[in-house]
Motif scaffolding. Structure first.
Motif, PDB file in Angstrom:
ATOM      1  N   PRO A   7       0.829  -1.206   0.000  1.00 30.94           N
ATOM      2  CA  PRO A   7       0.000   0.000   0.000  1.00 30.94           C
ATOM      3  C   PRO A   7       0.866   1.261   0.000  1.00 30.94           C
ATOM      4  CG  PRO A   7       0.008  -0.996   2.175  1.00 30.94           C
ATOM      5  CD  PRO A   7       0.741  -1.934   1.268  1.00 30.94           C
ATOM      6  N   SER A   8       0.278   2.336  -0.522  1.00 33.57           N
ATOM      7  CA  SER A   8       1.007   3.605  -0.537  1.00 33.57           C
ATOM      8  C   SER A   8       0.961   4.232   0.859  1.00 33.57           C
ATOM      9  CB  SER A   8       0.370   4.556  -1.551  1.00 33.57           C
ATOM     10  OG  SER A   8      -0.927   4.932  -1.111  1.00 33.57           O
ATOM     11  N   LYS A   9       1.760   5.270   1.036  1.00 30.22           N
ATOM     12  CA  LYS A   9       1.803   5.951   2.330  1.00 30.22           C
ATOM     13  C   LYS A   9       0.440   6.551   2.663  1.00 30.22           C
ATOM     14  CE  LYS A   9       4.467   9.394   4.870  1.00 30.22           C
ATOM     15  NZ  LYS A   9       5.587  10.336   4.821  1.00 30.22           N
ATOM     16  N   LYS A  10      -0.240   7.085   1.657  1.00 31.25           N
ATOM     17  CA  LYS A  10      -1.561   7.673   1.871  1.00 31.25           C
ATOM     18  C   LYS A  10      -2.563   6.612   2.327  1.00 31.25           C
ATOM     19  CE  LYS A  10      -5.076  10.426  -0.439  1.00 31.25           C
ATOM     20  NZ  LYS A  10      -5.501  11.061  -1.685  1.00 31.25           N
ATOM     21  N   GLN A  11      -2.522   5.431   1.726  1.00 32.51           N
ATOM     22  CA  GLN A  11      -3.426   4.350   2.118  1.00 32.51           C
ATOM     23  C   GLN A  11      -3.152   3.890   3.548  1.00 32.51           C
ATOM     24  OE1 GLN A  11      -2.426   1.698  -1.097  1.00 32.51           O
ATOM     25  NE2 GLN A  11      -4.440   1.967  -2.052  1.00 32.51           N
ATOM     26  N   ILE A  12      -1.879   3.825   3.916  1.00 28.15           N
ATOM     27  CA  ILE A  12      -1.525   3.408   5.274  1.00 28.15           C
ATOM     28  C   ILE A  12      -2.055   4.408   6.290  1.00 28.15           C
ATOM     29  CG2 ILE A  12       0.400   3.052   6.871  1.00 28.15           C
ATOM     30  CD1 ILE A  12       1.962   1.915   4.498  1.00 28.15           C
ATOM     31  N   ILE A  13      -1.868   5.688   6.026  1.00 23.45           N
ATOM     32  CA  ILE A  13      -2.348   6.724   6.944  1.00 23.45           C
ATOM     33  C   ILE A  13      -3.865   6.674   7.045  1.00 23.45           C
ATOM     34  CG2 ILE A  13      -2.539   9.225   7.262  1.00 23.45           C
ATOM     35  CD1 ILE A  13       0.304   9.419   6.067  1.00 23.45           C
TER      36      ILE A  13
END
Length: 82
Positions: free
Chosen positions: A40-46
């Motif tokens: 997952p991308s950083k945005k998805q993780i956040i």
């Protein structure tokens, strides 16, 4: 009597060599599977972390409210019974 075919027993070192070959194959297979993972991308993780935190807070509030209500009801029952 029927002929019995006997399996040839491996020596100790042949067994050890086979074990190391299986370990090596396991790690090669694991490495190839990890390469297939879509991370997952950083945005998805956040985003997912925020969702989990909100759900945990809501669950904690609900449990606190239920505990308070049941505690009050139990206290009232014990006071009237005693």
């Amino acid at each position: 009597m029927a002929d019995k075919t006997e399996k040839k027993k491996k020596g100790f070192f042949a067994g050890v060599k086979g074990a190391f070959a299986r370990f090596a194959k396991y790690f090669r297979d694991t490495k190839s599977e990890v390469k297939k993972v879509v991370w997952p991308s950083k945005k998805q993780i956040i985003n997912n972390t925020c969702i989990v935190l909100v759900v945990v807070v809501i669950a904690a509030i609900v449990i606190f409210l239920l505990d308070s209500v049941f505690g009050l009801v139990l206290d009232l029952l014990l006071k009237t019974a005693g």
